[in-house]
Design an enzyme around this catalytic site. Structure first.
Site, PDB file in Angstrom:
ATOM      1  N   SER A 127       0.878  -1.267  -0.097  1.00  0.00           N
ATOM      2  CA  SER A 127       0.017   0.039  -0.046  1.00  0.00           C
ATOM      3  C   SER A 127       0.856   1.050  -0.079  1.00  0.00           C
ATOM      4  CB  SER A 127      -0.854  -0.058   1.300  1.00  0.00           C
ATOM      5  OG  SER A 127      -0.163  -0.008   2.394  1.00  0.00           O
ATOM      6  N   CYS A 128       2.050   1.324   0.455  1.00  0.00           N
ATOM      7  CA  CYS A 128       3.160   2.154   0.318  1.00  0.00           C
ATOM      8  C   CYS A 128       3.244   2.510  -1.174  1.00  0.00           C
ATOM      9  CB  CYS A 128       4.308   2.002   0.945  1.00  0.00           C
ATOM     10  SG  CYS A 128       4.521   1.501   2.593  1.00  0.00           S
TER      11      CYS A 128
END
Lengths: 210, 162
Positions: B29-30
């Site tokens: 998700s980074c």
């Protein structure tokens, strides 16, 4: 008496170690029943790891692993994440079905059939459940767990959303290291407990540490 | 010259010049945002964890967040000799790794990170020339400052270059 922050940290760590100990013990017993084999646990450790180091400690950011995630809420809210090496997950599948996973050349969730994936989810359920029961018994707090979610991908990527949750309250993650063994074979990996700040305080309050 | 890969871990940023390359391993998700000056050949990469420092307030490291982090990265690149009007950006990441229920914060974090990166770049007036975001797979990215190309690797998928 507790008079310095260093002392409090030691006492907190002891308390978490105790939860880890009970949790790992429960998990070993439950996994032994699930797999029909003798399962031993290693001496559990609690590590405090900076966020930027988390993936490395868990095995390497771009190494592919099988990750399980359980959301918890109630008096304690947060996440349990368990990271299993591909080889360990494959062995669990083999122990139950007697055969290697269906698509051994794939490195994503497609490596496993629906049935194999669901039995890996069940191990997540068993191990996380053991820890939740341990935490709950030790602290008297009520904790509910979600169904287990499974993901096969690079370790960095599977922990990143939970790292974001940790990042909201601090820069360190608590990692419970407790390995389960069948004879000399390691069958389960590291577990990350990610309580939010309020839950941390609830745990410490309930056992009289703060 | 020997090419070195400099790894940019969670909540870090790094600036480099060729032949060195910048990489971030295992983005979920980074979001990895690369900002570069194609003429001066200076580039930087940041590994963003959360959308906005405004949601959380002071006491946090600025490079954890899209808004404060990208802005610091741009300042640092300019300080290293890049020209602001020439700066371009590419980004990758922002996946949703677990199919958790949609009201869970971890179900939307990737998307929110990507949106905040886009907004921040637009605010700073930096052109976002390419992106590979969203989806359900992790990504490892290598940023070649010499050519400005961003190489993206995901498990079980062919390599992509944007």
């Amino acid at each position: 008496m507790i008079d310095t922050s260093a002392n409090i940290d030691d006492i907190r760590k002891d308390a978490l170690n105790e939860i880890n100990n009970i949790g790992a013990g429960n998990a070993a017993t439950a996994m032994a029943a699930f797999l029909g084999r003798t399962i031993r646990q290693s001496v559990p450790k609690v590590l405090t790891v900076p966020l930027s180091d988390m993936a490395r400690v868990l095995g390497g950011a771009d190494k592919v692993a099988v990750a399980g995630l359980v959301e918890i809420n109630g008096d304690v809210s947060g996440y349990f994440v368990i990271i299993q090496e591909i080889g360990q997950a494959d062995r669990i599948v083999e122990m139950v079905t007697g055969e290697a996973p269906v698509n051994i050349e794939r490195m994503s969730i497609l490596r496993y059939s629906d049935f194999e994936a669901s039995l890996l989810s069940e191990t997540v359920n068993i191990i996380c459940g053991s820890y939740i029961t341990a935490t709950s018994t030790f602290t008297g707090l009520k904790i509910r767990a979600s169904i287990p979610y499974l993901c096969v991908d690079m370790i960095g990527s599977v922990i990143s959303a939970t790292a974001s949750e940790i990042g909201k309250t601090g820069d360190f993650a608590l990692i419970f290291e407790s390995e389960l063994y069948n004879d000399a074979e390691r069958i389960s990996g590291k577990l990350i407990l990610i309580p939010d700040q309020k839950s941390c305080n609830n745990i410490m309050l309930s056992i009289g540490v703060i | 010259m020997i090419k070195t890969f400099l790894s940019v871990d969670i909540a870090m940023m790094k600036i480099a010049k060729p032949p060195d390359q910048l990489c971030s391993l295992g983005l979920g998700s980074c979001v990895g945002v690369a900002v570069y000056d194609p003429v001066a050949k200076i580039g930087g990469l940041i590994h963003i964890l959360l959308p906005s420092i405004k949601e959380l307030g002071p006491g946090h490291s600025r490079t954890k967040f899209a808004d404060s982090g990208i802005s610091d990265l741009v300042d640092a690149i300019i300080k290293a000799g890049a020209s602001k009007p020439r700066l371009k950006a590419k980004m990758a990441g922002g996946a949703t790794m677990f199919s958790v229920s949609s009201n869970s914060p971890i179900a939307t974090i990737g998307k929110r990170n990507v949106e905040s990166c886009r907004e921040t770049l637009a605010c700073l007036g930096i052109e976002l020339v390419a992106e590979d975001t969203g989806g359900n797979s992790g990504r490892t990215i290598y940023f070649d400052i010499e050519t400005g190309s961003l190489r993206i690797k995901a498990v079980d998928k062919p390599e992509k270059i944007i």
